[in-house]
Design a protein around this motif. Structure first.
Motif, PDB file in Angstrom:
ATOM      1  N   VAL A 248       0.878  -1.258  -0.034  1.00  0.00           N
ATOM      2  CA  VAL A 248       0.140  -0.335  -0.139  1.00  0.00           C
ATOM      3  C   VAL A 248       0.860   1.203   0.030  1.00  0.00           C
ATOM      4  O   VAL A 248       0.523   2.260  -0.742  1.00  0.00           O
ATOM      5  N   ASP A 249       1.852   1.268   0.833  1.00  0.00           N
ATOM      6  CA  ASP A 249       2.713   2.500   0.907  1.00  0.00           C
ATOM      7  C   ASP A 249       4.068   2.617   0.146  1.00  0.00           C
ATOM      8  O   ASP A 249       4.516   3.588  -0.369  1.00  0.00           O
ATOM      9  N   GLY A 250       4.404   1.361  -0.569  1.00  0.00           N
ATOM     10  CA  GLY A 250       5.538   1.081  -1.322  1.00  0.00           C
ATOM     11  C   GLY A 250       5.214   1.110  -2.660  1.00  0.00           C
ATOM     12  O   GLY A 250       6.043   0.891  -3.534  1.00  0.00           O
ATOM     13  N   ALA A 290     -13.764  -0.089  -4.557  1.00  0.00           N
ATOM     14  CA  ALA A 290     -14.748  -0.635  -3.339  1.00  0.00           C
ATOM     15  C   ALA A 290     -13.915  -0.727  -1.978  1.00  0.00           C
ATOM     16  O   ALA A 290     -14.502  -1.106  -1.075  1.00  0.00           O
ATOM     17  N   THR A 291     -12.685  -0.269  -1.942  1.00  0.00           N
ATOM     18  CA  THR A 291     -11.923  -0.304  -0.816  1.00  0.00           C
ATOM     19  C   THR A 291     -11.364   0.962  -0.346  1.00  0.00           C
ATOM     20  O   THR A 291     -10.388   1.389  -0.751  1.00  0.00           O
ATOM     21  N   PRO A 292     -12.209   1.807   0.490  1.00  0.00           N
ATOM     22  CA  PRO A 292     -11.763   3.176   0.550  1.00  0.00           C
ATOM     23  C   PRO A 292     -10.081   3.556   1.189  1.00  0.00           C
ATOM     24  O   PRO A 292      -9.373   4.232   0.938  1.00  0.00           O
ATOM     25  N   PRO A 293      -9.522   2.683   2.194  1.00  0.00           N
ATOM     26  CA  PRO A 293      -8.362   2.644   2.667  1.00  0.00           C
ATOM     27  C   PRO A 293      -7.528   2.636   1.574  1.00  0.00           C
ATOM     28  O   PRO A 293      -6.314   3.353   1.517  1.00  0.00           O
ATOM     29  N   LEU A 294      -7.682   2.096   0.326  1.00  0.00           N
ATOM     30  CA  LEU A 294      -6.828   1.834  -0.931  1.00  0.00           C
ATOM     31  C   LEU A 294      -6.857   3.183  -1.769  1.00  0.00           C
ATOM     32  O   LEU A 294      -5.731   3.472  -2.388  1.00  0.00           O
ATOM     33  N   GLN A 295      -7.588   3.912  -1.570  1.00  0.00           N
ATOM     34  CA  GLN A 295      -8.020   4.923  -2.139  1.00  0.00           C
ATOM     35  C   GLN A 295      -7.126   6.317  -1.536  1.00  0.00           C
ATOM     36  O   GLN A 295      -6.825   7.367  -2.164  1.00  0.00           O
ATOM     37  N   LYS A 296      -6.472   5.979  -0.349  1.00  0.00           N
ATOM     38  CA  LYS A 296      -5.465   6.739   0.227  1.00  0.00           C
ATOM     39  C   LYS A 296      -4.096   6.542  -0.145  1.00  0.00           C
ATOM     40  O   LYS A 296      -3.168   7.243   0.458  1.00  0.00           O
ATOM     41  N   ALA A 297      -3.949   5.588  -0.795  1.00  0.00           N
ATOM     42  CA  ALA A 297      -2.465   5.290  -1.438  1.00  0.00           C
ATOM     43  C   ALA A 297      -1.972   6.588  -2.054  1.00  0.00           C
ATOM     44  O   ALA A 297      -2.787   7.280  -2.721  1.00  0.00           O
ATOM     45  N   THR A 298      -0.581   6.519  -2.135  1.00  0.00           N
ATOM     46  CA  THR A 298      -0.027   7.467  -2.843  1.00  0.00           C
ATOM     47  C   THR A 298      -0.308   7.727  -4.493  1.00  0.00           C
ATOM     48  O   THR A 298      -0.328   6.823  -5.138  1.00  0.00           O
ATOM     49  N   THR A 299      -0.904   8.827  -4.853  1.00  0.00           N
ATOM     50  CA  THR A 299      -1.593   9.057  -6.224  1.00  0.00           C
ATOM     51  C   THR A 299      -0.527   9.814  -6.889  1.00  0.00           C
ATOM     52  O   THR A 299      -0.208  10.933  -6.346  1.00  0.00           O
TER      53      THR A 299
END
Length: 351
Positions: A248-250, A290-299
């Motif tokens: 998620v962060d890398g 469908a997964t809100p936490p994943l939408q916070k990944a670095t864009t």
């Protein structure tokens, strides 16, 4: 993200790990069909003007990327439910994209299992040195690293080296199945290329295939590079490393225009892919949405991704990529001994 959120992420994307045979067959048709038509159009355009041929090959290279994504999914056993079907289609698409199926499957699996782990670098990933490692390196290693990370070499010579050397030879200690896969791929490529040279002439073949493969290779390396080499990426030593945080962060969310997203087989949702490689490419966006936490990944976008060309070294202290001008220098210090066993002191460069 909290630890509980991170631990639940894989469960949340699990429903999207199922491949759909109809969707997979449709993708094969809308990828290989246009690729063959564009290749034929490029051949016909040679009799008119090579300046027409080149743009057609550039467009066709996008479909080579899309073909590689199918190959990539087959390596993860996510494109079809059947392992046999994945191996057959993976081998065929590997021949078309110049990648040996078993060899790349094995090295890429290691990449997923060790991504962002500072103690397990070196297989299936880009060469990354930390600030301290670079400062303590002998001159020849520094020169080699600078050459490797030079954009003109990485994206210019990189595709040539990858296709002509890295992908053509088995790795040390490769098992029989991997060696046979590499031999089969090489023989098939030679046979296919020999047939095309006989059918249309070697000059025509080279004028089309050379720029097509080169541009596809350049774009492929760029996609792989940019989705792990962003400023606030994630790298940790073994004891602190987390598979989910590395995913998620890398890995970034490369937000591309819809057409480019389609051409690149949704690989921009790289954080989702690293979290769950079993999700087929056509389900990556669905899992992301469908997964809100994943939408916070670095864009990152096309414009912001260009900044990654400035990143050279990983700064362990500040948890960020830096350029050579921001590196630390290692100087003698009689009072302390660093982890490398040398009497060194790390201080900020005044450059």
């Amino acid at each position: 993200m909290t630890q509980s959120t991170l631990s639940n992420l894989k469960k949340q994307v699990a429903p999207y790990e199922k491949s759909n045979t109809k969707a997979s067959v449709k993708q094969l048709l809308n990828t290989l069909g246009p690729l063959l038509l564009l290749w034929y159009a490029a051949y016909l355009s040679l009799s008119v003007s090579y300046w027409i041929t080149l743009p057609i090959t550039f467009i066709a290279s996008g479909f080579v990327i899309r073909t590689f994504i199918i190959f990539h999914d087959c390596c993860h056993q996510s494109f079809f439910k059947s392992r046999r079907a994945n191996e057959i289609i993976g081998t065929i698409t590997g021949i078309l994209t110049l990648f040996p199926y078993q060899q790349w499957k094995n090295s890429h699996s290691i990449h997923h299992a060790t991504s962002s782990n500072l103690e397990k670098r070196g297989t299936g990933d880009m060469w990354v040195l930390t600030v301290d490692e670079y400062a303590a390196s002998p001159l020849l290693r520094k020169v080699a690293y600078r050459l490797y990370r030079n954009p003109f070499i990485m994206f210019g010579l990189g595709p040539i080296f990858l296709f002509l050397f890295t992908n053509r030879f088995n790795t040390k200690g490769a098992k029989r199945k991997e060696r046979i896969s590499t031999y089969l791929t090489n023989v098939s490529i030679i046979g296919l290329y020999a047939f095309m040279c006989w059918a249309i002439g070697w000059q025509s073949f080279v004028m089309i295939q050379a720029p097509l493969v080169f541009v596809a290779g350049l774009l492929g390396i760029w996609l792989f590079y940019v989705q792990h080499q962003f400023e606030d990426s994630y790298f940790e030593n073994e004891e602190e490393w987390s598979y989910v945080k590395a995913a998620v962060d890398g890995s970034s969310y490369y937000k591309l225009p819809k057409l480019l997203q389609w051409i690149t087989g949704n690989i921009g949702f790289h954080h989702v892919h690293h979290l769950s490689p079993k999700v087929p490419n056509y389900n990556l966006e669905k899992a992301h949405n469908a997964t809100p936490p994943l939408q916070k990944a670095t864009t990152i976008t096309i414009s912001t991704s260009l900044q990654s060309l400035r990143f050279r070294l990983w700064d362990e202290q500040n948890k960020t990529f830096v350029g050579y001008k921001n590196k630390k220098q290692v100087l003698p210090n009689q009072d302390k001994q660093d982890s490398l066993g040398n009497n060194l002191k790390v201080r900020k460069s005044v450059i």
